[in-house]
Design a protein around this motif. Sequence first.
Motif, PDB file in Angstrom:
ATOM      1  N   PHE A 349       0.882  -1.088   0.181  1.00 23.63           N
ATOM      2  CA  PHE A 349       0.078   0.071   0.156  1.00 23.63           C
ATOM      3  C   PHE A 349       0.977   1.248  -0.169  1.00 23.63           C
ATOM      4  N   PRO A 350       0.427   2.101  -0.900  1.00 17.90           N
ATOM      5  CA  PRO A 350       1.360   3.314  -0.965  1.00 17.90           C
ATOM      6  C   PRO A 350       1.563   4.094   0.474  1.00 17.90           C
ATOM      7  N   THR A 351       2.902   4.427   0.859  1.00 19.59           N
ATOM      8  CA  THR A 351       3.205   5.014   2.154  1.00 19.59           C
ATOM      9  C   THR A 351       4.091   6.251   1.980  1.00 19.59           C
ATOM     10  N   GLU A 352       3.696   7.400   2.835  1.00 21.44           N
ATOM     11  CA  GLU A 352       4.632   8.489   2.597  1.00 21.44           C
ATOM     12  C   GLU A 352       5.557   8.359   3.790  1.00 21.44           C
ATOM     13  N   ASN A 353       6.851   8.831   3.638  1.00 20.97           N
ATOM     14  CA  ASN A 353       7.683   8.906   5.062  1.00 20.97           C
ATOM     15  C   ASN A 353       8.254   7.557   5.444  1.00 20.97           C
ATOM     16  N   THR A 354       8.158   6.516   4.675  1.00 23.39           N
ATOM     17  CA  THR A 354       8.644   5.224   4.850  1.00 23.39           C
ATOM     18  C   THR A 354       9.966   5.090   5.798  1.00 23.39           C
ATOM     19  N   HIS A 355      10.044   4.306   6.851  1.00 28.00           N
ATOM     20  CA  HIS A 355      10.853   4.143   8.029  1.00 28.00           C
ATOM     21  C   HIS A 355      10.948   5.594   8.833  1.00 28.00           C
ATOM     22  N   GLY A 356      10.045   6.151   8.765  1.00 29.13           N
ATOM     23  CA  GLY A 356       9.703   7.486   9.552  1.00 29.13           C
ATOM     24  C   GLY A 356       8.273   7.612  10.168  1.00 29.13           C
ATOM     25  N   TYR A 357       7.747   8.592  10.135  1.00 32.18           N
ATOM     26  CA  TYR A 357       6.425   8.865  10.598  1.00 32.18           C
ATOM     27  C   TYR A 357       5.426   8.699   9.628  1.00 32.18           C
ATOM     28  N   GLU A 358       4.960   7.234   9.256  1.00 27.70           N
ATOM     29  CA  GLU A 358       4.401   6.934   7.852  1.00 27.70           C
ATOM     30  C   GLU A 358       3.047   7.401   7.762  1.00 27.70           C
ATOM     31  N   ILE A 359       2.403   7.594   6.574  1.00 30.74           N
ATOM     32  CA  ILE A 359       1.098   7.961   6.106  1.00 30.74           C
ATOM     33  C   ILE A 359       0.877   6.891   5.145  1.00 30.74           C
ATOM     34  N   ALA A 360      -0.460   6.593   5.336  1.00 28.08           N
ATOM     35  CA  ALA A 360      -1.032   5.608   4.252  1.00 28.08           C
ATOM     36  C   ALA A 360      -2.681   5.682   4.282  1.00 28.08           C
TER      37      ALA A 360
END
Length: 380
Positions: A349-360
Motif C-alpha cells: 500500500f502506498p506510504t509516505e515517509n517510509t521508515h519514519g512517521y508514515e502515512i497511508a
Amino acid sequence: MTDRDRLFQVIETLVMHHSPSGAEGEIDGYLRAQFTALGLDCWQDPAGNVIARVAGQDSSRAIAITAHKDEIGGLVKTIDAEGRVRVGKLGGAFPWVYGEGVVDLLGDRHTVSGILSFGSRHVSHESPQKVLQDDQTVRWQDAWVETKRTPEELAAAGIHPGTRMVIGKHRKRPFRLQDHIASYTLDNKASLAILLGLGEGLRSPAVDVYLVASAKEEVGAIGALYFTQHFAQSFSQRLLQSLDQDDTVPRNTLEAIARQIAQSQTLDALIALEICPLSLEYPVQDGPAPVLLVQDGYGIYDDGLNQELQQAAIAAQIPLQLAALSGFGSDASIAMKNGHVGRAACLSFPTENTHGYEIAHLDAIAHCITILQHYCESLG
C-alpha cells in the motif's frame, strides 16, 4: 463505527505493541491470542514466526502470506558512567527521523524510558553539536539516550549491550488524517492488520493458506527464510502435536502419519505484504489503490503470480498499481532469491515517509484484504 474506523483501531492496537527485531515477544502473545480467537490453528516456530493455518479445499497445496511483525529501532552499544546510553541502528532507522524525544529501552526485567538527545543548540564551533546545526546530518554516533539513572540502576532493569530501543509509546499512538492513518511503524503493523483481516474473512480457500507474522524481516528476512526452508518440517511438527492428543496410537505411528501428510503438501507461492514508498522516482500515486511490485532490490517477482493477483483485483473491482523499486526488499523477494520458493509476489500500500512517521490511505490497506480473499478463494 465505519470499516475505516475499525481498521484504524486494529492498526492502533498493533502499533502500541513494541516489537523491535529479535525482541518481538510483546506482539507475539497478542497475535497468537487474536488468531486463536478467530478459531484458527496457530503456533510459533523456532525462528519466532507466528503462524496461523486456514484449511483449504485442497490440502495437498498451500500458499503463504507474510507480514513481518518486527519494527526498526536502536540497539544499545554502551552505557557510560553517567547513565547515558549510546545506541546503534537496528534495521533502517535514522536518529533524525525520530528527533529528540521519548524512547523506550526494553530491559530484560523493566522498560526504562529516556530521551533521545542530540545536545544543546546554543553552542559555538567549540562544541561538537555545532556542526549538526550547520553542515552534517545527525548520525547515531552523535546521539545518546539520557536516562538520569546510574549504570547500576540500568543494570538492575536488565539494560545492557544488545538491549533494544524503540520509539516510546508516549509518542507512538497513530493519528487520523481524514481517510489516512499516520504513525510510526505502519511498516509493518498495518500489514499485520491485513493478516488478521484475512484470518477473520477466509473460511474456505481453494488451498491451505498460511498466515505468517514473520520475525526479524528488518535485519535480513530471517523468519521468512526459516519458514520457507523448513515448511514441511514445521507443518509435520504441528500435525504431530495435534495427533498427540490421541494416546491410543503409538508414537512412532503418529510420527509416520505426520511426516507423510506434511511431505505431500507443497508451498506453491509466497506473497509478502508491505509498504510501498511514495517518491518522485516511482510512478505510484497516493490513494486507495494498492501496489503490486514487479521488481525490487533483490530481483524480479513472478510474472505469473502477479497476473493472478491482478485478475483477483479485477474481480474485486479494485484498481491496482504496478511499481519497480530499487532500495527495497521483502520476505518474498529474499526467499525467492535464495531458492526457498519458486513463485513470489509483494502486495503493498502506498506510504509516505517510509521508515519514519508514515502515512497511508486506510482504503489501500483494506483493499489488500479484499484482493487476497478473492485470490485465495479462486485458486484453481
